[in-house]
Design an enzyme around this catalytic site. Structure first.
Site, PDB file in Angstrom:
ATOM      1  NE  ARG A 160      -4.040  -2.037   1.891  1.00 47.39           N
ATOM      2  CZ  ARG A 160      -3.956  -3.146   2.627  1.00 47.39           C
ATOM      3  NH1 ARG A 160      -3.033  -3.252   3.550  1.00 47.39           N
ATOM      4  NH2 ARG A 160      -4.819  -4.116   2.437  1.00 47.39           N
TER       5      ARG A 160
ATOM      6  CD  GLU B 146      10.706  16.905 -22.465  1.00 50.70           C
ATOM      7  OE1 GLU B 146      10.084  17.871 -21.992  1.00 50.70           O
ATOM      8  OE2 GLU B 146      10.137  15.921 -22.983  1.00 50.70           O
TER       9      GLU B 146
ATOM     10  CE  LYS C 277       7.515  17.410 -14.162  1.00 43.26           C
ATOM     11  NZ  LYS C 277       7.599  16.166 -14.898  1.00 43.26           N
TER      12      LYS C 277
ATOM     13  CD  GLU D 128      -1.489  16.948 -17.535  1.00 42.59           C
ATOM     14  OE1 GLU D 128      -0.523  16.323 -17.082  1.00 42.59           O
ATOM     15  OE2 GLU D 128      -1.780  16.995 -18.731  1.00 42.59           O
TER      16      GLU D 128
ATOM     17  NE  ARG E  45       2.574  17.313 -13.600  1.00 44.78           N
ATOM     18  CZ  ARG E  45       2.997  16.412 -12.736  1.00 44.78           C
ATOM     19  NH1 ARG E  45       2.455  16.335 -11.535  1.00 44.78           N
ATOM     20  NH2 ARG E  45       3.960  15.577 -13.037  1.00 44.78           N
TER      21      ARG E  45
ATOM     22  CG  ASN F 151       1.364  18.059 -21.517  1.00 43.31           C
ATOM     23  OD1 ASN F 151       2.248  17.294 -21.154  1.00 43.31           O
ATOM     24  ND2 ASN F 151       0.160  18.082 -20.964  1.00 43.31           N
TER      25      ASN F 151
ATOM     26  CG  HIS G 241       9.762  12.198 -25.329  1.00 40.26           C
ATOM     27  ND1 HIS G 241       8.419  12.213 -25.665  1.00 40.26           N
ATOM     28  CD2 HIS G 241       9.914  13.136 -24.360  1.00 40.26           C
ATOM     29  CE1 HIS G 241       7.800  13.098 -24.910  1.00 40.26           C
ATOM     30  NE2 HIS G 241       8.683  13.678 -24.112  1.00 40.26           N
TER      31      HIS G 241
HETATM   32  N1  LIG Z   1       6.842  10.136 -15.290  1.00 39.46           N
HETATM   33  C1  LIG Z   1       6.952  11.184 -16.070  1.00 39.46           C
HETATM   34  O1  LIG Z   1       6.572  12.294 -15.712  1.00 39.46           O
HETATM   35  C2  LIG Z   1       7.593  11.016 -17.416  1.00 39.46           C
HETATM   36  C3  LIG Z   1       7.929  12.144 -18.178  1.00 39.46           C
HETATM   37  C4  LIG Z   1       8.571  11.948 -19.396  1.00 39.46           C
HETATM   38  C5  LIG Z   1       8.855  10.668 -19.842  1.00 39.46           C
HETATM   39  N2  LIG Z   1       8.518   9.590 -19.089  1.00 39.46           N
HETATM   40  C6  LIG Z   1       8.824   8.222 -19.528  1.00 39.46           C
HETATM   41  O2  LIG Z   1      10.239   8.071 -19.584  1.00 39.46           O
HETATM   42  C7  LIG Z   1      10.543   7.012 -20.468  1.00 39.46           C
HETATM   43  C8  LIG Z   1      11.743   7.396 -21.292  1.00 39.46           C
HETATM   44  O3  LIG Z   1      12.835   7.646 -20.440  1.00 39.46           O
HETATM   45  P1  LIG Z   1      14.338   7.787 -20.969  1.00 39.46           P
HETATM   46  O4  LIG Z   1      14.368   8.648 -22.168  1.00 39.46           O
HETATM   47  O5  LIG Z   1      15.141   8.205 -19.791  1.00 39.46           O
HETATM   48  O6  LIG Z   1      14.695   6.327 -21.497  1.00 39.46           O
HETATM   49  P2  LIG Z   1      15.197   4.986 -20.788  1.00 39.46           P
HETATM   50  O7  LIG Z   1      14.827   4.941 -19.371  1.00 39.46           O
HETATM   51  O8  LIG Z   1      14.754   3.855 -21.636  1.00 39.46           O
HETATM   52  O9  LIG Z   1      16.770   5.093 -20.893  1.00 39.46           O
HETATM   53  C9  LIG Z   1      17.405   5.066 -22.151  1.00 39.46           C
HETATM   54  C10 LIG Z   1      18.532   4.047 -22.222  1.00 39.46           C
HETATM   55  O10 LIG Z   1      19.720   4.640 -21.744  1.00 39.46           O
HETATM   56  C11 LIG Z   1      20.366   3.787 -20.819  1.00 39.46           C
HETATM   57  N3  LIG Z   1      20.977   4.694 -19.841  1.00 39.46           N
HETATM   58  C12 LIG Z   1      20.325   5.427 -18.921  1.00 39.46           C
HETATM   59  N4  LIG Z   1      21.185   6.214 -18.272  1.00 39.46           N
HETATM   60  C13 LIG Z   1      22.409   5.954 -18.781  1.00 39.46           C
HETATM   61  C14 LIG Z   1      23.702   6.473 -18.523  1.00 39.46           C
HETATM   62  N5  LIG Z   1      23.888   7.461 -17.631  1.00 39.46           N
HETATM   63  N6  LIG Z   1      24.736   5.978 -19.207  1.00 39.46           N
HETATM   64  C15 LIG Z   1      24.552   5.028 -20.156  1.00 39.46           C
HETATM   65  N7  LIG Z   1      23.349   4.508 -20.459  1.00 39.46           N
HETATM   66  C16 LIG Z   1      22.284   4.983 -19.788  1.00 39.46           C
HETATM   67  C17 LIG Z   1      19.272   2.960 -20.230  1.00 39.46           C
HETATM   68  O11 LIG Z   1      19.798   1.761 -19.718  1.00 39.46           O
HETATM   69  C18 LIG Z   1      18.354   2.779 -21.405  1.00 39.46           C
HETATM   70  O12 LIG Z   1      18.764   1.700 -22.188  1.00 39.46           O
HETATM   71  C19 LIG Z   1       9.288   6.729 -21.263  1.00 39.46           C
HETATM   72  O13 LIG Z   1       8.736   5.517 -20.842  1.00 39.46           O
HETATM   73  C20 LIG Z   1       8.364   7.890 -20.903  1.00 39.46           C
HETATM   74  O14 LIG Z   1       6.987   7.504 -20.924  1.00 39.46           O
HETATM   75  C21 LIG Z   1       7.890   9.734 -17.889  1.00 39.46           C
HETATM   76 ZN   LIG Z   2       8.369  15.182 -22.619  1.00 42.06          ZN
END
Ligand SMILES: NC(=O)c1ccc[n+]([C@@H]2O[C@H](COP(=O)([O-])OP(=O)(O)OC[C@H]3O[C@@H](n4cnc5c(N)ncnc54)[C@H](O)[C@@H]3O)[C@@H](O)[C@H]2O)c1
Ligand SMILES: [Zn+2]
Length: 356
Positions: free
Chosen positions: A121, A185, A224, A234, A238, A242, A262
């Protein structure tokens, strides 16, 4: 240590941003160590890069720390992996006092946060983001979740971490492409909130090798944090986070996930949203050109020709469209975003010409 604060009453938490911070994790968290089990949730490559050292340091400082890994890629944001992590936590003896350390990019952060929100929980967790995108965006604000076959992030919770620990040095092992995409971003924060910051970013991008990541990350987190502190769930405010995302998300879906990063899709989406803002006389031609010049300093991908009629359905189904009304984030001057329901389909279609 100077930290940025997310102010949410009893759920407030600090965001620490400092080069070399990862090595100080044990001392930063020592106040929170009451003999409970700690578990690092990460990916195996990240454990090898920093996680095993972190775990050793914590255990040598009197913590009882274990680790669990997720597979690489967006596919691990799923119910199966969520269930597997929970079962593994039970196996290694986690209980309601356990604290999670989410060490990774957005994928690890989103799954770990959702596990924290629901294990027994709800238990405490910290975000230790390792991608630029996670440092400036996903690790802050408490949005956690996983994907199901019917769509992305359809299952989740808003569940705030106890703290966010950001060490920009970690970015050294991330590919340049991933870092540059994350800067999309960062530009967004300047565009929606702080014109002077946008102009700074534009100047900094002239020489990427001396880009002051620590300052840029801290400032982005501050923006942020301010937005989330005022509007956690949101509402109208918030939503401005976007900016660039309506068309950005549509491009990601239309081209297929993995075809465009992204942050790159958001950068292109911001160019379209800037174009629309200028057409509606909210943004002057000079301001639009400042925005575009900044975005164009990123190495943006060359897109195939985008047929507006093919992209439009994705734009309409974007989750920012409520009850059939599309909420489009525009700029009413640089540094000032607004949410508008006045953007016509024709104008969106016209804006797509800036993509090619
Ligand atoms: N919760 C939120 O508010 C929010 C906002 C934006 C995006 N997201 C989510 O985030 C995700 C994308 O995240 P991301 O772009 O960080 O991708 P990711 O988490 O897949 O990381 C990208 C790759 O880089 C590698 N990696 C990470 N850090 C590293 C480092 N320092 N050195 C070497 N390799 C490294 C990871 O192992 C992975 O293979 C999506 O699922 C998206 O929906 C969430
Ligand atoms: Zn984004």
């Amino acid at each position: 240590m100077k930290s940025v604060q997310v102010n949410l009453g009893s759920r407030s938490y600090p965001i620490h941003v400092k080069s070399g911070l990862l090595k100080q994790t044990a001392s930063i968290l020592s106040d929170q160590n009451h003999g409970q089990k700690w578990v690092i949730i990460s990916q195996y490559n990240l454990m090898e890069l920093f996680g095993f050292d972190l775990m050793t340091e914590l255990n040598e400082s009197g913590f009882n720390c274990d680790y669990i890994t997720l597979p690489l890629g967006e596919a691990s944001k799923c119910l199966n992996e969520f269930g597997r992590v929970i079962s593994q936590m039970v196996e290694i003896g986690c209980d309601r006092k356990t604290t999670i350390l989410a060490l990774g990019g957005g994928v690890v952060g989103d799954v770990s946060g959702f596990v924290a929100s629901s294990f027994m929980r709800g238990i405490d967790y910290y975000q230790i983001p390792t991608t630029l995108l996670a440092m400036v965006d996903s690790a802050i604000g408490g949005k956690t979740g996983i994907n199901i076959a019917e769509g992305k992030n359809l299952v989740g919770a808003i569940y705030q971490p106890k703290g966010v620990l950001i060490d920009p040095v970690i970015l050294e092992s991330l590919s340049k492409e991933e870092v540059m995409a994350g800067l999309g971003e960062v530009i967004k924060y300047g565009a929606i909130w702080d014109k002077a910051f946008l102009i700074d970013i534009s100047t900094w991008l002239e020489d990427i090798d001396s880009f002051p990541f620590e300052d840029a990350i801290r400032k982005s987190c501050k923006i942020k944090a301010e937005v989330v502190s005022k509007d956690e769930r949101e509402g109208d405010l918030r939503r401005i986070l976007n900016f660039g995302h309506t068309i950005g998300h549509a491009l990601e879906s239309h081209l297929g996930y993995g075809k465009i990063r992204h942050g790159e899709a958001v950068a292109l989406g911001m160019k379209c949203a800037g174009f629309i803002s200028q057409k509606l006389n909210l943004l002057s031609k000079e301001e639009l050109s400042t925005l575009n010049q900044t975005i164009n300093r990123l190495p943006l991908p060359q897109l195939p020709h985008i047929n507006g009629n093919h992209l439009m359905p994705f734009i309409k189904t974007d989750k920012k469209s409520e009850k059939g009304v599309l909420n489009f984030v525009l700029l009413d001057g640089l540094g000032n975003a607004i949410s508008s329901t006045d953007v016509t389909e024709e104008l969106i279609q016209e804006s797509l010409k800036v993509l090619n």
